[in-house]
Scaffold this motif. Structure first.
Motif, PDB file in Angstrom:
ATOM      1  N   VAL A  71       0.833  -1.193   0.000  1.00  7.83           N
ATOM      2  CA  VAL A  71       0.000   0.000   0.000  1.00  7.83           C
ATOM      3  C   VAL A  71       0.877   1.255   0.000  1.00  7.83           C
ATOM      4  CG1 VAL A  71      -1.736   1.324   1.282  1.00  7.83           C
ATOM      5  CG2 VAL A  71      -1.809  -1.177   1.308  1.00  7.83           C
ATOM      6  N   PHE A  72       0.645   2.144  -0.933  1.00  6.75           N
ATOM      7  CA  PHE A  72       1.173   3.501  -0.877  1.00  6.75           C
ATOM      8  C   PHE A  72       0.048   4.526  -0.777  1.00  6.75           C
ATOM      9  CE2 PHE A  72       5.112   1.667  -2.543  1.00  6.75           C
ATOM     10  CZ  PHE A  72       6.057   2.363  -1.807  1.00  6.75           C
ATOM     11  N   GLY A  73      -1.186   4.121  -0.988  1.00 11.95           N
ATOM     12  CA  GLY A  73      -2.296   5.046  -0.893  1.00 11.95           C
ATOM     13  C   GLY A  73      -2.615   5.734  -2.203  1.00 11.95           C
ATOM     14  N   GLU A  74      -3.205   6.916  -2.097  1.00  8.33           N
ATOM     15  CA  GLU A  74      -3.709   7.629  -3.277  1.00  8.33           C
ATOM     16  C   GLU A  74      -2.615   8.489  -3.896  1.00  8.33           C
ATOM     17  OE1 GLU A  74      -6.732   6.666  -4.212  1.00  8.33           O
ATOM     18  OE2 GLU A  74      -6.559   5.396  -2.447  1.00  8.33           O
ATOM     19  N   THR A  81      -2.982  17.598   3.432  1.00  7.35           N
ATOM     20  CA  THR A  81      -3.525  18.033   4.717  1.00  7.35           C
ATOM     21  C   THR A  81      -3.927  16.841   5.576  1.00  7.35           C
ATOM     22  OG1 THR A  81      -4.346  20.057   3.684  1.00  7.35           O
ATOM     23  CG2 THR A  81      -5.268  19.464   5.830  1.00  7.35           C
ATOM     24  N   LEU A  82      -4.721  15.965   5.000  1.00  2.17           N
ATOM     25  CA  LEU A  82      -5.068  14.692   5.647  1.00  2.17           C
ATOM     26  C   LEU A  82      -4.400  13.616   4.808  1.00  2.17           C
ATOM     27  CD1 LEU A  82      -8.865  15.292   6.344  1.00  2.17           C
ATOM     28  CD2 LEU A  82      -6.975  15.433   7.985  1.00  2.17           C
ATOM     29  N   PRO A  83      -3.163  13.315   5.093  1.00  2.52           N
ATOM     30  CA  PRO A  83      -2.380  12.501   4.149  1.00  2.52           C
ATOM     31  C   PRO A  83      -3.060  11.182   3.798  1.00  2.52           C
ATOM     32  CG  PRO A  83      -1.314  12.631   6.298  1.00  2.52           C
ATOM     33  CD  PRO A  83      -2.399  13.644   6.297  1.00  2.52           C
ATOM     34  N   TYR A 124     -11.230   0.015   7.122  1.00  4.74           N
ATOM     35  CA  TYR A 124     -11.495   1.106   6.183  1.00  4.74           C
ATOM     36  C   TYR A 124     -11.632   0.608   4.744  1.00  4.74           C
ATOM     37  CZ  TYR A 124     -10.120   4.129  10.060  1.00  4.74           C
ATOM     38  OH  TYR A 124     -10.042   4.765  11.282  1.00  4.74           O
ATOM     39  N   GLY A 125     -11.798  -0.689   4.580  1.00 10.19           N
ATOM     40  CA  GLY A 125     -11.927  -1.236   3.239  1.00 10.19           C
ATOM     41  C   GLY A 125     -10.669  -1.059   2.414  1.00 10.19           C
ATOM     42  N   ASN A 129      -8.149   7.052   1.534  1.00 10.11           N
ATOM     43  CA  ASN A 129      -8.979   8.247   1.624  1.00 10.11           C
ATOM     44  C   ASN A 129      -9.839   8.209   2.886  1.00 10.11           C
ATOM     45  OD1 ASN A 129      -8.282   9.787  -0.661  1.00 10.11           O
ATOM     46  ND2 ASN A 129      -9.507   8.466  -1.991  1.00 10.11           N
ATOM     47  N   GLU A 130     -10.124   7.004   3.365  1.00 17.57           N
ATOM     48  CA  GLU A 130     -10.923   6.835   4.574  1.00 17.57           C
ATOM     49  C   GLU A 130     -10.049   6.782   5.822  1.00 17.57           C
ATOM     50  OE1 GLU A 130     -14.210   6.910   4.571  1.00 17.57           O
ATOM     51  OE2 GLU A 130     -14.208   7.158   2.387  1.00 17.57           O
TER      52      GLU A 130
END
Length: 579
Positions: A71-74, A81-83, A124-125, A129-130
């Protein structure tokens, strides 16, 4: 003869098609590189691979394990701001990944470990983003509110919170996932599953299990003798009063008995934290140990190259638990020095403390004794930007240059010098993840194998370097293929140093899938190339374990011994003592 010519023509066609003139734009290559910094969507268990070229040597047998990112995320839509992404390669969420090789066949497995971290992320599935980014980091920003929400869960020792994702050790017959503190998680290499923290049998190496003591900077990379004895080192910090900090480095060894024997101790000057002013670093270099990711070993000596990326004792006075650890704990000091600590293995005596102009070291190539000289070959940099700049996701297009350097110690007067091992006519290059034929570890050797441009959009390669002559030959990948760490595997009954194969895995950005190659270590010509059924992301190190290593049916450990209390999780307690 006609059949031989047909085979040669087929090989030529394959290589020409695969590595022909570039058909990709700059944007294409960047997009393909970014494939390695996204997310793994699903697990793959014993997936069949596609043989793109050649055949698998029937003698090659083992589990090619890798610390891959899951996972690296979006990273395509970053929220600072909300990484909602992980901004540094060192902080990615771990996934177990391997190619299994046996009887001329290869399968691919990739699965998430059963950890507290993955339990939380599943809530968070698996959508950042969640969740936002919620765990302690080395270089990446975290969401403070989410960190507070889950800190207690991640500090609970009833379950492994997170599998270390830096290097691989072998202790006895067990494969151990390691990081840069002296703990590790046993990994079943066949099932790609975690089996709990390794339980050492010593009494915490004699260090009291109290908040006043902390462990840090255990080099990720060990050295292992032919009999299986593993050598490593770590730093012990001890608040003896509210403002006085004792610091020492221990060199230890451990065998199949899982008992860590402290062999040598090097003491630094005590740090007086009343001298810390604001956010300025500690003013005395003699109380600041240098960061080490790896070290050198010869037949008779351990050599610790402490870099000019120096620990700052003052960070205990202003430690911020939400801020990345490395940004607080270490500073590169261009006015400082790199220090070589030489310890005799037979009795643990430090016989030399040699200072050199400042530089930074990532990985070792090889080292050996040559009469009154000790030669240590390593990957060096003029500063710590390879950590603090180049491996941020936003800086993927920032070029860097690696120096493949030989540091030589004259044991008659304990002086040291440095020179490049590369032919000066060669263009500057980015090399990383160096390895050798490990049968020559600590002995005179000739060849090192390195990944070229492993995290760059430029054409990747596996480079073979003669440390004697500077000659380089390489296997070059087609554009859009990004290689990870190469490993040398000797042929059965080999007699020559380069009699064997170099294996590597990585990301094929053209196919959006993982790949593995097998290359002739003597000629650096391709033997086989396979494509996995699914994507694998970037990560750090890997290791090729024989099939009889790392198979375990033991249940996961439900408790930690004293040493397994994570240094970072105890920092807030230490701070209360140190203020």
């Amino acid at each position: 003869m006609m059949q031989l010519n047909t085979i040669r023509f087929a090989v030529l066609c394959y290589l020409t098609i695969l590595a022909g003139a570039s058909t990709y734009t700059e944007e294409d290559l960047v997009d393909m590189l970014k494939d390695g910094f996204r997310n793994v969507d699903r697990e793959t268990i014993d997936g069949e691979v596609t043989v793109e070229y050649g055949s698998i040597p029937t003698w090659l047998s083992g589990n090619f394990m890798r610390h891959a990112c899951g996972v690296f995320g979006e990273t395509d839509n970053m929220n600072d701001t909300l990484p909602n992404y992980i901004e540094h390669l060192f902080d990615c969420m771990e996934i177990g990944s391997k190619f299994r090789v046996e009887n001329g066949k290869i399968t691919f497995t990739q699965r998430w470990y059963d950890t507290t971290l993955n339990d939380i992320y599943n809530i968070y599935g698996r959508e950042m983003n969640e969740s936002s980014f919620f765990i302690q980091s080395t270089f990446s920003k975290v969401n403070k509110a989410q960190f507070d929400k889950w800190e207690a869960n991640l500090s609970d020792t009833s379950k492994v919170a997170q599998v270390p994702s830096v290097s691989w050790w072998q202790i006895g017959n067990e494969a151990v996932a390691m990081t840069e503190i002296p703990i590790g998680v046993i990994i079943d290499t066949h099932g790609v599953s975690q089996k709990g923290w390794i339980q050492y049998k010593d009494n915490n190496m004699g260090i009291p299990d109290t908040p006043q003591y902390g462990f840090t900077n255990n080099p990720a990379h060990e050295h292992t003798e032919s009999d299986g004895t593993l050598w490593s080192a770590l730093v012990v910090t001890n608040f003896v009063s509210k403002t006085r900090l004792k610091i020492r480095r221990l060199v230890y060894k451990v065998g199949a008995d899982k008992f860590r024997h402290v062999v040598g101790t090097y003491n630094y000057e005590d740090a007086d934290l009343s001298r810390c002013k604001g956010h300025n670093p500690y003013p005395d270099f003699s109380s600041r140990f240098g960061y080490m990711h790896s070290f050198s070993m010869t037949e008779n000596y351990i050599i610790l190259p402490e870099t000019a990326y120096m620990h700052d004792p003052c960070f205990y006075r202003h430690y911020e638990k939400y801020a990345p650890f490395f940004q607080q704990g270490f500073r590169y000091e261009p006015s400082g020095f790199t220090k070589l600590l030489v310890m005799r293995k037979s009795d643990g005596v430090f016989i030399a403390n040699i200072t050199m102009p400042p530089f930074f070291v990532t990985h070792q190539v090889g080292s050996y004794e040559d009469g009154d000289l000790i030669h240590m070959d390593m990957l060096t940099y003029k500063d710590a930007d390879i950590y603090t700049v180049s491996t941020y996701i936003k800086n993927l297009n920032t070029p860097y240059t690696t120096n493949v350097s030989r540091v030589t110690i004259n044991m008659t007067d304990f002086t040291a010098s440095m020179r490049s091992l590369r032919n000066p006519a060669r263009d500057p290059a980015a090399f990383e993840m160096s390895n050798i034929n490990y049968a020559y570890n600590g002995k005179k050797y000739k060849y090192g194998y390195m990944a070229r441009n492993f995290d760059r959009k430029e054409r990747n390669a596996i480079t073979k370097l003669s440390v004697d002559t500077g000659e380089e030959i390489q296997y070059t990948f087609p554009e859009g293929m990004f290689v990870q760490e190469p490993q040398f595997v000797p042929s059965p009954n080999s007699t020559a140093e380069d009699d064997g194969v170099v294996i590597a895995q990585g990301l094929d950005g053209r196919k959006h899938k993982a790949f593995m190659v097998i290359v002739d270590a003597r000629t650096m010509e391709l033997i086989s190339h396979v494509t996995a059924p699914d994507l694998a992301l970037f990560g750090l190190h890997n290791r090729f374990y024989p099939l009889d290593v790392g198979k375990t049916d033991t249940a996961p450990s439900q408790s930690l011994n004293a040493i397994l209390v994570l240094f970072l999780l105890c920092l807030h307690i230490i701070l209360h003592t140190g203020n």
